[in-house]
Scaffold this active site. Sequence first.
Site, PDB file in Angstrom:
ATOM      1  N   ILE A   1      -6.528 -32.503  78.034  1.00 38.55           N
ATOM      2  CA  ILE A   1      -6.748 -31.080  77.860  1.00 38.55           C
ATOM      3  C   ILE A   1      -7.572 -30.896  76.591  1.00 38.55           C
ATOM      4  O   ILE A   1      -7.605 -31.770  75.728  1.00 38.55           O
ATOM      5  CB  ILE A   1      -5.431 -30.273  77.795  1.00 38.55           C
ATOM      6  CG1 ILE A   1      -4.505 -30.804  76.703  1.00 38.55           C
ATOM      7  CG2 ILE A   1      -4.736 -30.272  79.138  1.00 38.55           C
ATOM      8  CD1 ILE A   1      -3.195 -30.021  76.585  1.00 38.55           C
ATOM      9  N   ASP A   2      -8.229 -29.763  76.491  1.00 31.97           N
ATOM     10  CA  ASP A   2      -9.147 -29.525  75.381  1.00 31.97           C
ATOM     11  C   ASP A   2      -8.412 -29.463  74.044  1.00 31.97           C
ATOM     12  O   ASP A   2      -7.212 -29.193  73.988  1.00 31.97           O
ATOM     13  CB  ASP A   2      -9.908 -28.217  75.590  1.00 31.97           C
ATOM     14  CG  ASP A   2     -10.760 -28.226  76.839  1.00 31.97           C
ATOM     15  OD1 ASP A   2     -11.223 -29.320  77.208  1.00 31.97           O
ATOM     16  OD2 ASP A   2     -10.949 -27.153  77.432  1.00 31.97           O
ATOM     17  N   LYS A   3      -9.155 -29.666  72.996  1.00 30.59           N
ATOM     18  CA  LYS A   3      -8.618 -29.672  71.635  1.00 30.59           C
ATOM     19  C   LYS A   3      -7.760 -28.441  71.356  1.00 30.59           C
ATOM     20  O   LYS A   3      -6.635 -28.548  70.848  1.00 30.59           O
ATOM     21  CB  LYS A   3      -9.771 -29.736  70.627  1.00 30.59           C
ATOM     22  CG  LYS A   3      -9.364 -29.524  69.185  1.00 30.59           C
ATOM     23  CD  LYS A   3     -10.583 -29.427  68.278  1.00 30.59           C
ATOM     24  CE  LYS A   3     -10.187 -29.067  66.855  1.00 30.59           C
ATOM     25  NZ  LYS A   3     -11.363 -28.907  65.968  1.00 30.59           N
TER      26      LYS A   3
ATOM     27  N   ARG B   1     -11.600 -22.261  82.014  1.00 29.50           N
ATOM     28  CA  ARG B   1     -12.472 -21.523  81.096  1.00 29.50           C
ATOM     29  C   ARG B   1     -13.769 -21.110  81.798  1.00 29.50           C
ATOM     30  O   ARG B   1     -14.232 -19.964  81.675  1.00 29.50           O
ATOM     31  CB  ARG B   1     -12.765 -22.372  79.868  1.00 29.50           C
ATOM     32  CG  ARG B   1     -11.500 -22.743  79.097  1.00 29.50           C
ATOM     33  CD  ARG B   1     -11.742 -23.836  78.076  1.00 29.50           C
ATOM     34  NE  ARG B   1     -12.523 -23.355  76.937  1.00 29.50           N
ATOM     35  CZ  ARG B   1     -12.912 -24.148  75.943  1.00 29.50           C
ATOM     36  NH1 ARG B   1     -12.606 -25.438  75.947  1.00 29.50           N
ATOM     37  NH2 ARG B   1     -13.608 -23.639  74.939  1.00 29.50           N
TER      38      ARG B   1
END
Length: 347
Positions: A151-153, A254
């Site tokens: 998963i993204d930062k 997103r």
Amino acid sequence: MNNNIENLDLEDELFEHFRFEVPKGQALLRIDKYLMNLIQNATRNKIQNAATEGNIFVNDIPVKSNYKVKPFDVVTVMLSHPPFENHILPEDLPLNIVYEDDALLLINKEPGMVVHPGHGNYTGTLVNALAHHFDNLPMNSSERPGLVHRIDKDTSGLLVVAKTEAAMTHLAKQFEAKTSEREYIALVWGNVAEEEGTIEGNLARHLKDRMQMAVFADPEIGKPAITHYKVLERFGYVTLISCKLETGRTHQIRAHMKHIGHPLFNDERYGGHLILKGTTFTKYKQFIENCFKALPRQALHAKTLGFVHPNTGEMMRFDTELPQDFQDCIEKWRNYGKTHNIEDEEN
């Protein structure tokens, strides 16, 4: 072993890994076949995937795998990580482990923690922490220990980590076959019209902004992506939704939410850090700035993760609470709705 890893994050720019100038006497040849002969351990499938992701360039223009090279073409292979990023330094960093057994562990990742080393983030990542806390974790296809997905930062929430080769293979197949259960909670700009819906559209890198993913109508571009969403709570100018993934593409939620006109709240990369809905009142602007301060990242949390245990065959399902920053932001919106008549403001 080809363990597919999903949800690749694009926190970094593209880095050159290979560059070739096609010699004068080269006959016309598909670029995937051409590169197979030049790159050690490269399979045709991996090369085709790189082309699909827009990572193979000829004379600085991205090409598909059926492009035929010709003399004097300059071919470059660009990836989202630098060539030397696989050197992992073990670091004694805290991990929020919510479950662990001999085959796997579940981690509730804090927002702001990068999952794996990359440009500008060679230390302090989840992988650095895993390398310290666990010995001999299996490598995925990208030579990163334990990672089944990412998963993204600035996205918080659940990640499953494999502790054995068998678990890595079993879990990766579930993610690839779309049998795992993944639910995210998101706060998005705008009043989402339908109570629930499905977003379908191939995702690939944006043609102008390589840090973004975009939806493409051409089925030959990108990879299929499917997101099911459901409204949980409405705040007039923003909406709290649940998103369930059939696929786990890069920046899927997103990009999909932006595509239908509802970028994630405070998602700087996709424009959600601007005031996209609401009034022009100074007090409203201050309210939004306070919300951004309370939640200084995109409003996205990986809340639920379900899968079949690779050893027992048991269906396992894990659930997490929203982090405090997310809860604080939602509470601000609830209070705003109690003290402001949004319908009157809009008229």
